[in-house]
Motif scaffolding. Structure first.
Motif, PDB file in Angstrom:
ATOM      1  N   CYS A   1       5.564  -5.484  10.209  1.00  0.00           N
ATOM      2  CA  CYS A   1       6.217  -5.267   8.945  1.00  0.00           C
ATOM      3  C   CYS A   1       5.774  -4.063   8.059  1.00  0.00           C
ATOM      4  O   CYS A   1       4.614  -3.394   8.783  1.00  0.00           O
ATOM      5  CB  CYS A   1       5.668  -6.291   7.981  1.00  0.00           C
ATOM      6  N   CYS A   2       6.431  -3.773   7.080  1.00  0.00           N
ATOM      7  CA  CYS A   2       6.393  -2.170   6.577  1.00  0.00           C
ATOM      8  C   CYS A   2       6.607  -2.231   5.305  1.00  0.00           C
ATOM      9  O   CYS A   2       7.976  -3.180   4.960  1.00  0.00           O
ATOM     10  CB  CYS A   2       7.223  -1.359   7.626  1.00  0.00           C
ATOM     11  N   PHE A   3       6.417  -1.065   4.678  1.00  0.00           N
ATOM     12  CA  PHE A   3       6.938  -1.900   2.863  1.00  0.00           C
ATOM     13  C   PHE A   3       7.237  -1.020   2.559  1.00  0.00           C
ATOM     14  O   PHE A   3       8.275   0.526   2.864  1.00  0.00           O
ATOM     15  CB  PHE A   3       5.540  -1.510   2.082  1.00  0.00           C
TER      16      PHE A   3
ATOM     17  N   ASP B   1       5.400  -8.399  -2.324  1.00  0.00           N
ATOM     18  CA  ASP B   1       4.375  -8.482  -2.152  1.00  0.00           C
ATOM     19  C   ASP B   1       3.696  -7.841  -3.272  1.00  0.00           C
ATOM     20  O   ASP B   1       3.094  -7.115  -2.983  1.00  0.00           O
ATOM     21  CB  ASP B   1       3.679  -8.636  -0.681  1.00  0.00           C
TER      22      ASP B   1
ATOM     23  N   LYS C   1       8.045  -5.617   1.485  1.00  0.00           N
ATOM     24  CA  LYS C   1       7.304  -5.856   2.462  1.00  0.00           C
ATOM     25  C   LYS C   1       8.970  -6.709   3.314  1.00  0.00           C
ATOM     26  O   LYS C   1       8.954  -7.563   3.542  1.00  0.00           O
ATOM     27  CB  LYS C   1       6.077  -6.829   2.956  1.00  0.00           C
TER      28      LYS C   1
END
Lengths: 99, 99
Positions: B39-41, B74, B79
DNA sequence: AATGTTGTTCGTATATTTACGAATGAAAAT
DNA sequence: ATTTTCATTCGTAAATATACGAACAACATT
């Protein structure tokens, strides 16, 4: 002197370029036909596809400029084939992309 | 009553839809990042990518609407993750397409 | 030479894409 | 309650994509 910084990798640019060419269903249909048989005439495709002749020419141009097909005049018709080198290149890139 | 004839197969439409989503190098970059880690923000991507925040949101929306990623809030961050089902679907379609 | 066949290019209209900053919303921290 | 952080949405501009018919070009046939 071109001080431009490159924004994306060659890999990303190539994947985007090939994907873009596949980004319209009629172009997918054209490529499916061409990859099934070795070559195909413009006229034969025009009979089957739900678009005007001139629109087909445009889509074929997009595919040509992406390098996925190549055309040659075979009077009085125009014959299109898959560009195998780039086809395999694209295949490899996409497989690599999806892991 | 929807008497429309379908112009293209579901397969062709799906390949075009996924390809379209891959049709811009920044979206390729985003997906490469997301598929590398789980995952990545948004914010982390925004720092790295050469586009404005609002433009990133647009591209993420394109990927979301193509079904390739999913986002969740989040707090205070957003996210994004690969949508694995559709990722595998896309992978299968592309592999099938290229033979 | 005139005609017909085949495909491309041109002109045009409309829709979509890409980009940015400003404005907004939502939630956390002060 | 106000402020800060984070990201989306809005407004807008410019470029690109898609579609069609008309006009054109190339070549073969009559």
């Amino acid at each position: 002197m071109a001080v431009e910084t490159k924004k994306y990798t060659d890999n990303q640019e190539l994947i985007a370029k090939f994907s873009n060419a596949l980004g319209h269903p009629v172009r997918v249909a054209i490529l499916q036909q061409l990859s099934k048989q070795s070559c195909c005439f413009h006229g034969d495709m025009a009979e089957v596809l739900p678009i005007a002749n001139s629109t087909l020419s445009q889509h074929l141009k997009v595919l040509r400029e992406a390098g996925l097909i190549q055309g040659e005049i075979d009077p009085p018709k125009t014959k299109y084939c898959i560009n195998k080198d780039n086809w395999h290149l694209a295949k490899g890139l996409m497989i690599g992309f999806f892991d």
